[in-house]
Design a protein around this motif. Structure first.
Motif: not given
Length: 208
Positions: A60-72, A94-106
């Motif tokens: 089975p695929p490895i589940p994402d164990t991080r707690p879910g963030g808010q939908a914002v 430098v400006t970056v937009v990302t979801a709650d509890n998720r990472g982004s990079r530039i």
């Protein structure tokens, strides 16, 4: 012995012998029937072929164990201010937009003649806390070229206060708690030799 007594004895003996001969012989006791011998190994029925082993199911695929963030979404602004004596400060944002509890990079890179590649890398991972504040992790890598308008001259082997600045490297790994929309100065660093100072300002804003 008298003749009369002899005759009586002879009659009794003859009578006993006749009785013994008249009795039938005693039959022999019947023997128990023998159990049939088990069939030999060569006569046994052949065993059915074994069923083929089914293939193992895929892992089975490895589940994402991080707690879910808010939908914002959250906008993260990182402003770099480069200040040198008797010069106008330079700012880069430098400006970056990302979801709650998720990472982004530039990842961005500029190339200068005589200097080489100058990277500007930003990683941001925000998380909205229960009280509405934002926990933010920021990784920053920035190499600032020296000189004027990106031009440089030869750098002496041993740096001195009068040597021409070639390049300043900045690497920051920050963990902050911010209020939405309010910037803070997260780091200030100085050039190890000259009077150059670099300030890192961070702001995180929850987007409704």
């Amino acid at each position: 012995m008298r003749p009369r007594h002899c005759l009586v004895a002879a009659c009794v003996l003859a009578l006993c012998c006749g009785t013994a001969l008249a009795q039938p012989p005693t039959p022999a006791a019947p023997q128990a029937p023998k159990a049939p011998a088990p069939p030999s190994a060569t006569m046994q029925a052949p065993k059915p072929p074994a069923a083929p082993t089914p293939p193992a199911p895929p892992a089975p695929p490895i589940p994402d164990t991080r707690p879910g963030g808010q939908a914002v979404n959250i906008r993260v602004d990182v402003t770099i201010t480069d200040q040198r004596a008797n010069t106008t400060s330079l700012k880069k944002t430098v400006t970056v937009v990302t979801a709650d509890n998720r990472g982004s990079r530039i990842r961005s890179t500029a190339s200068y003649m005589g200097v080489g590649e100058i990277p500007l890398n930003v990683d941001a991972e925000p998380q909205i806390l229960a009280d509405g504040k934002i926990m933010l992790r920021v990784n920053l890598q920035y190499d600032l070229p020296g000189g004027t308008n990106g031009k440089t001259t030869d750098v002496p082997t041993v740096p001195s206060p009068t040597a021409t600045l070639f390049k300043t490297q900045i690497q920051e790994n920050l963990a902050l708690v911010l209020e939405s929309g309010k910037p803070i100065v997260a780091a200030q660093s100085a050039d190890p030799v000259g009077d150059r100072q670099v300030t890192i300002e961070v702001k995180a804003t929850i987007l409704k």
